[in-house]
Design an enzyme around this catalytic site. Structure first.
Site, PDB file in Angstrom:
ATOM      1  N   HIS A 240       2.246   8.214   0.660  1.00  0.00           N
ATOM      2  CA  HIS A 240       2.135   7.031  -0.187  1.00  0.00           C
ATOM      3  C   HIS A 240       0.675   6.608  -0.366  1.00  0.00           C
ATOM      4  O   HIS A 240       0.233   6.259  -1.470  1.00  0.00           O
ATOM      5  CB  HIS A 240       2.956   5.897   0.440  1.00  0.00           C
ATOM      6  CG  HIS A 240       2.796   4.576  -0.242  1.00  0.00           C
ATOM      7  ND1 HIS A 240       2.020   3.566   0.279  1.00  0.00           N
ATOM      8  CD2 HIS A 240       3.292   4.112  -1.413  1.00  0.00           C
ATOM      9  CE1 HIS A 240       2.062   2.526  -0.534  1.00  0.00           C
ATOM     10  NE2 HIS A 240       2.827   2.821  -1.567  1.00  0.00           N
TER      11      HIS A 240
ATOM     12  N   GLU B 247       1.373  -4.429   0.696  1.00  0.00           N
ATOM     13  CA  GLU B 247       2.576  -3.857   0.096  1.00  0.00           C
ATOM     14  C   GLU B 247       3.660  -3.722   1.176  1.00  0.00           C
ATOM     15  O   GLU B 247       4.823  -4.035   0.943  1.00  0.00           O
ATOM     16  CB  GLU B 247       2.229  -2.497  -0.520  1.00  0.00           C
ATOM     17  CG  GLU B 247       3.239  -2.016  -1.530  1.00  0.00           C
ATOM     18  CD  GLU B 247       2.814  -0.710  -2.212  1.00  0.00           C
ATOM     19  OE1 GLU B 247       1.608  -0.498  -2.431  1.00  0.00           O
ATOM     20  OE2 GLU B 247       3.709   0.097  -2.511  1.00  0.00           O
TER      21      GLU B 247
ATOM     22  N   GLU C  75      -0.934   8.918  -2.794  1.00  0.00           N
ATOM     23  CA  GLU C  75      -0.512   8.589  -4.163  1.00  0.00           C
ATOM     24  C   GLU C  75      -1.392   7.467  -4.729  1.00  0.00           C
ATOM     25  O   GLU C  75      -1.875   7.545  -5.856  1.00  0.00           O
ATOM     26  CB  GLU C  75       0.966   8.179  -4.149  1.00  0.00           C
ATOM     27  CG  GLU C  75       1.501   7.661  -5.474  1.00  0.00           C
ATOM     28  CD  GLU C  75       2.193   6.314  -5.328  1.00  0.00           C
ATOM     29  OE1 GLU C  75       1.723   5.339  -5.947  1.00  0.00           O
ATOM     30  OE2 GLU C  75       3.201   6.228  -4.580  1.00  0.00           O
ATOM     31  N   HIS C  76      -1.606   6.420  -3.937  1.00  0.00           N
ATOM     32  CA  HIS C  76      -2.469   5.319  -4.389  1.00  0.00           C
ATOM     33  C   HIS C  76      -3.865   5.816  -4.754  1.00  0.00           C
ATOM     34  O   HIS C  76      -4.428   5.443  -5.773  1.00  0.00           O
ATOM     35  CB  HIS C  76      -2.616   4.274  -3.270  1.00  0.00           C
ATOM     36  CG  HIS C  76      -1.608   3.179  -3.328  1.00  0.00           C
ATOM     37  ND1 HIS C  76      -1.953   1.851  -3.353  1.00  0.00           N
ATOM     38  CD2 HIS C  76      -0.255   3.217  -3.364  1.00  0.00           C
ATOM     39  CE1 HIS C  76      -0.853   1.112  -3.387  1.00  0.00           C
ATOM     40  NE2 HIS C  76       0.184   1.905  -3.387  1.00  0.00           N
TER      41      HIS C  76
END
Lengths: 424, 424
Positions: free
Chosen positions: A68, A143, A71-72
């Site tokens: 994740h 997040e 991905e950012h």
């Protein structure tokens, strides 16, 4: 370049597949009469891939949340970052990391070739620096915190923790503050090299686009990569749930619950087939059209939030019931009892046929939406199936097959996750 | 500064309201135990506001799509644009334009005060240039085109065009290529001055935040504005639909339909009350729990996509039925016949009570979600109601009130919108 045609006579639909010289699988699904196009560039690398063997070396443990985090950061570039480039062409773009994949995608109704170039460019050109990786840490921590406010998310997270001993679905997709503290630019480059290799990647395009132009962009922009022979290692997982019940509390109006059944994991077409049978079984046993559901509603033990679904991916398959109840233990026991009863008093053939018709219709409908088609293509590519398998398997599902699954369903191998309202 | 407390004994909930010296209405809804905060800054200015009188002058005709265009451009700044600023603080931000409002919002779990400053700053500091306005035209044209690919959107757009003679809901919220060609930086500044005046704006904050800090930011960052005494002029609209049926075709698996009933428009609490009664009436007449629904499903005339809903806003109130059918005219006639039958054979009191319980429960549930609460607050502020009115009115709804609405329902004042699959 060898273009393979995949057709469904049943659906009157077709799409095209080819393997680019780099090793990337390209799926092209032109849809006549549509002006929108969606392209998804997917990698078979998700949060469960937290241990790998690279080039035959020793097991390499990767901090939770790395897929994740990567991905950012992949949107960064030494020049203009990808979001800004898409803003100029007018495309809407985004990305998502799941338990078992990472996907980058855009939708547009103009400048398709340019957008495809941007997508291929930014996904194939990582740019990680100590500074830009550090900058992201606070954002991702936020997040993670935000998800903790969502009862729907937490009841499910806690369920996984109650069910699984070692399977990494126990861990938040985004990781934890502790695990992401270990992520550096060096680590992201290593992980990128290990998992973002062309043969582990799938480019799926659906909608109103020109095949030749799409192929031209792929030929020009897909780059050769080097394989590191990466093998993702999922731990052995015991067959039984590790605990029958977990509970926590948070601000909430009514008690939430999730009842999950631990099933063997499947892959490929078998996963699709078992998904279909399990859905038919759920619909005819505890679905909204059943007498069971109506009597549960009338008794007030459940409300309209009650629903069944199946959570699945690489290494896990969890049929589950979600709902709100003032007495979740009694509601869960009633559900289990109903699954048991159905072994000797099965749903009727008519109920089966109706459920099958709905299931099939739901799938057919997805073929009229550009984004759904791109999603179907990615799902199929990542699991090594065809986008038409679902419809074929749904059409082939038979009553006896469902009865057999009901007979074999282990309704006792379950965990109940409960979230009660916290005291003010 | 005078802080007013709005409480609901029924719900055990409360929030606070004050009017900032600028004229902006500020609503503060602290939610204990939540770590997320959402703030919405809303303007009572949407796509239907295409004609206005400013400072007592002549009617001023504004190109369709201007509110939406302005929303896009308000994120611009001579320095860093708003999206980039929120990206640095880790907040997720967005905006939306509806028929009757424009909303700018963010959600975050850290840096709340900083994020609120950014929100107030960018909404209060327009920066339109010939270049940045021109640049957006292609992007918005694409957005308009993308919507045209959505059957759900088009069946509804066409329905409005069949129902309304002059009401601007006939026009796409984003306008058309022709109408947005007329939009310039000068026009956007004029429209901004006319509609973005403080007394036309509402700041709603919900979640885990500190009241004092929020008020401190509001006091410091909300700027005085100048009123231009803007009056939005909605055209008179005939009571009857202008045509009973509209049809078009597009790529699609199965014929889509929407059956809309033209009702008088309501405002304030009355709109909420009529919404509640109409929903109860729909649920007990054509809802999924009715015999009517089941027999329609069994006959194959409708499928599981069949649903009723109510589209409403400033100047319109449209109860409607949506679905897929091979014979939409027969399905629509069956629906109308059922509404007629219910005038003499009304739903039972038990059915009413059950529907009321669900409706009430649905509303209560929204109070456990930070974003929903912020949304409720904005909805209430924009319509001059309280966020608790819905629950109060739902609790007060009685059987006789519903029967009266059924009696008065004009099921003949309707339009059927049909989209058939286009030939390949």
């Amino acid at each position: 370049m060898m273009l393979e045609e995949i057709t469904s006579e049943r659906l009157g639909e077709r799409y095209y597949r080819y393997t680019h010289s780099s090793g990337v699988t390209v799926l092209l699904y032109p849809m006549k009469g549509y002006s929108t196009v969606t392209a998804q560039f997917s990698v078979k690398f998700g949060s469960v891939d937290n241990c790998a063997i690279v080039n035959g070396g020793k097991p390499w443990h990767i901090p939770d949340g790395t897929a994740h985090y990567l991905e950012h950061k992949l949107f960064e570039s030494p020049e203009k970052e990808a979001f800004a480039r898409f803003a100029e062409t007018g495309a809407s773009c985004n990305a998502g990391t799941s338990y078992d994949s990472t996907r980058y995608y855009f939708s547009c109704s103009a400048n398709f070739e340019k957008n495809l170039e941007i997508l291929l460019d930014f996904v194939q050109h990582p740019y990680f620096t100590p500074e830009n990786v550090e900058k992201e840490r606070g954002i991702i921590t936020q997040e993670i915190t935000m998800y903790l406010d969502s009862p729907a998310w937490r009841v499910c997270m806690e369920l996984y923790r109650g069910m699984f001993a070692d399977n990494p679905v126990r861990n938040d997709i985004a990781g934890s503050a502790e695990s992401i503290a270990l992520i550096t630019d060096k680590l992201l480059y290593d992980v990128y090299d290990a998992f973002y290799e062309p043969s582990n990647m799938y480019l799926c395009i659906a909608g109103g686009f020109d095949m030749e132009s799409a192929i031209e962009v792929c030929e020009r922009c897909l780059l050769p990569g080097k394989s590191m022979n990466t093998v993702s290692i999922l731990p052995e997982e015991p067959a039984r749930v590790i605990t029958p019940r977990v509970q926590m509390s948070m601000p909430l109006g009514k008690t939430n619950f999730a009842l999950g059944f631990k099933s063997p994991a499947y892959s490929g077409r078998q996963m699709t087939e078992e998904y279909i049978y399990q859905t038919l079984m759920n619909d005819t046993t505890v679905g909204a059209a059943t007498d069971f559901y109506r009597s549960m509603r009338d008794s007030g033990l459940i409300n309209e939030t009650f629903e069944s679904s199946i959570m699945m991916g690489r290494g896990f398959f969890v049929p589950a019931i979600f709902g709100e109840s003032d007495d979740p233990d009694r509601a869960a026991e009633a559900v289990r009892a109903e699954y048991r009863r159905r072994k000797t008093e099965p749903p009727t053939r008519e109920a089966f046929l109706r459920a099958k018709k709905y299931l099939y219709g739901d799938n057919i409908r997805t073929f009229n939406n550009v984004e759904s088609v791109a999603q179907n293509l990615s799902d199929a590519a990542l699991t090594g199936t065809s986008a038409f398998d679902y419809a074929e398997l749904a059409a082939a599902a038979d009553y006896e097959g469902m009865l057999q699954r009901i007979e074999n369903f282990d309704e006792g191998n379950c965990c109940l996750s409960v979230i009660t309202p916290s005291e003010e």
